[in-house]
Design an enzyme around this catalytic site. Structure first.
Site, PDB file in Angstrom:
ATOM      1  N   ARG A  28       4.527  11.325  -2.302  1.00  0.00           N
ATOM      2  CA  ARG A  28       4.745  11.266  -0.849  1.00  0.00           C
ATOM      3  C   ARG A  28       6.008  12.068  -0.521  1.00  0.00           C
ATOM      4  O   ARG A  28       6.700  12.529  -1.418  1.00  0.00           O
ATOM      5  CB  ARG A  28       4.901   9.797  -0.403  1.00  0.00           C
ATOM      6  N   ALA A  58       3.421  -0.382   4.843  1.00  0.00           N
ATOM      7  CA  ALA A  58       3.103  -0.442   6.276  1.00  0.00           C
ATOM      8  C   ALA A  58       2.692  -1.844   6.741  1.00  0.00           C
ATOM      9  O   ALA A  58       2.766  -2.144   7.940  1.00  0.00           O
ATOM     10  CB  ALA A  58       2.005   0.564   6.600  1.00  0.00           C
ATOM     11  N   ASN A  82       8.276  -5.120  -1.088  1.00  0.00           N
ATOM     12  CA  ASN A  82       8.176  -3.967  -0.199  1.00  0.00           C
ATOM     13  C   ASN A  82       6.722  -3.949   0.276  1.00  0.00           C
ATOM     14  O   ASN A  82       5.826  -3.524  -0.458  1.00  0.00           O
ATOM     15  CB  ASN A  82       8.515  -2.665  -0.931  1.00  0.00           C
ATOM     16  N   HIS A 107      12.759  -1.838   1.758  1.00  0.00           N
ATOM     17  CA  HIS A 107      12.100  -0.570   2.108  1.00  0.00           C
ATOM     18  C   HIS A 107      12.900   0.560   1.484  1.00  0.00           C
ATOM     19  O   HIS A 107      14.138   0.566   1.580  1.00  0.00           O
ATOM     20  CB  HIS A 107      12.034  -0.378   3.631  1.00  0.00           C
ATOM     21  N   ARG A 130      13.387   5.953  11.706  1.00  0.00           N
ATOM     22  CA  ARG A 130      12.132   6.702  11.668  1.00  0.00           C
ATOM     23  C   ARG A 130      11.316   6.476  12.949  1.00  0.00           C
ATOM     24  O   ARG A 130      11.867   6.240  14.000  1.00  0.00           O
ATOM     25  CB  ARG A 130      11.365   6.316  10.401  1.00  0.00           C
ATOM     26  N   TYR A 179      11.097   9.226   0.628  1.00  0.00           N
ATOM     27  CA  TYR A 179      10.916   8.159  -0.366  1.00  0.00           C
ATOM     28  C   TYR A 179      11.555   8.438  -1.723  1.00  0.00           C
ATOM     29  O   TYR A 179      11.472   7.610  -2.624  1.00  0.00           O
ATOM     30  CB  TYR A 179       9.413   7.874  -0.539  1.00  0.00           C
ATOM     31  N   PRO A 191       0.794  -1.223   0.000  1.00  0.00           N
ATOM     32  CA  PRO A 191       0.000   0.000   0.000  1.00  0.00           C
ATOM     33  C   PRO A 191       0.830   1.278   0.000  1.00  0.00           C
ATOM     34  O   PRO A 191       1.886   1.366   0.633  1.00  0.00           O
ATOM     35  CB  PRO A 191      -0.819  -0.095   1.303  1.00  0.00           C
ATOM     36  N   ASN A 192       0.308   2.232  -0.745  1.00  0.00           N
ATOM     37  CA  ASN A 192       0.858   3.592  -0.849  1.00  0.00           C
ATOM     38  C   ASN A 192       2.155   3.680  -1.651  1.00  0.00           C
ATOM     39  O   ASN A 192       2.660   4.779  -1.872  1.00  0.00           O
ATOM     40  CB  ASN A 192       1.046   4.229   0.545  1.00  0.00           C
ATOM     41  N   GLU A 236      13.121  -8.606   1.581  1.00  0.00           N
ATOM     42  CA  GLU A 236      12.256  -7.486   2.002  1.00  0.00           C
ATOM     43  C   GLU A 236      12.999  -6.187   1.702  1.00  0.00           C
ATOM     44  O   GLU A 236      14.171  -6.044   2.056  1.00  0.00           O
ATOM     45  CB  GLU A 236      11.973  -7.610   3.505  1.00  0.00           C
TER      46      GLU A 236
HETATM   47  C1  DQA Z   1       8.122   1.742   3.389  1.00  0.00           C
HETATM   48  C2  DQA Z   1       8.258   2.010   4.894  1.00  0.00           C
HETATM   49  C3  DQA Z   1       6.941   1.799   5.617  1.00  0.00           C
HETATM   50  O1  DQA Z   1       7.082   2.065   6.989  1.00  0.00           O
HETATM   51  C4  DQA Z   1       5.875   2.711   5.046  1.00  0.00           C
HETATM   52  O2  DQA Z   1       4.638   2.462   5.659  1.00  0.00           O
HETATM   53  C5  DQA Z   1       5.776   2.636   3.563  1.00  0.00           C
HETATM   54  C6  DQA Z   1       6.991   2.535   2.775  1.00  0.00           C
HETATM   55  C7  DQA Z   1       9.412   2.110   2.635  1.00  0.00           C
HETATM   56  O3  DQA Z   1       9.514   1.694   1.477  1.00  0.00           O
HETATM   57  O4  DQA Z   1      10.259   2.822   3.161  1.00  0.00           O
HETATM   58  O5  DQA Z   1       4.693   2.766   2.995  1.00  0.00           O
HETATM   59  O6  DQA Z   1       7.881   0.362   3.210  1.00  0.00           O
END
Ligand code: DQA
Length: 142
Positions: free
Chosen positions: A17, A75, A72, A98, A105, A22, A9-10, A96
């Protein structure tokens, strides 16, 4: 060789963002960079992005091909035991990723519940983390 790059998500919103966290590239631009890199190395990469936990689980469950997963989870990393369980059933290498350094953070981000079913975690290296994840998986078959 076929590698699945899964984004949660996102991650479709990167570029819009916070760019200091990011980076400035959009999701489509990140996909293009990964494609450019993998095409030149004759690696097939399949991309999937969803804002929905169940869709991510369905995607992982239905992987009957693929030599590895770079994920990735956004959240969901911090609380999805369901994605943890789905990943556990995939036997190939899993990385994994990020974009941001989750350890630098908010406190809630410093814990990932899916790391224990992944071979390793790459966090804080931006979009290049996906490339490193793919490179690791390639190395596992050399
Ligand atoms: C993320 C880190 C997560 O904490 C966050 O909720 C994201 C992006 C990252 O790529 O840094 O949506 O996975």
């Amino acid at each position: 060789m076929k590698i699945h790059v899964i984004n949660g998500p996102n991650l479709n919103m990167v570029g819009k963002r916070d760019q200091s966290i990011y980076g400035s590239l959009s999701y489509a631009e990140i996909v293009d960079r990964i494609k450019e890199w993998s095409d030149s190395r004759k690696i097939q990469v399949e991309f999937f992005q969803s804002n929905h936990e169940g869709e991510i689980i369905d995607y992982i469950q239905n992987l009957n091909d693929g030599d590895g997963i770079v994920i990735n989870p956004g959240a969901y990393a911090h609380y999805s035991y369901a994605i943890h369980d789905a990943l556990e059933t995939f036997k190939g290498p899993k990385v994994e990723v990020h974009l941001s350094n989750i350890f630098k953070r908010e406190e809630f981000r410093s814990k990932s519940v899916i790391s224990r079913v992944c071979d390793g975690v790459i966090s804080g290296l931006g979009w290049y983390g996906y490339i490193l994840g793919i490179e690791y998986i390639m190395g596992m078959y050399r």
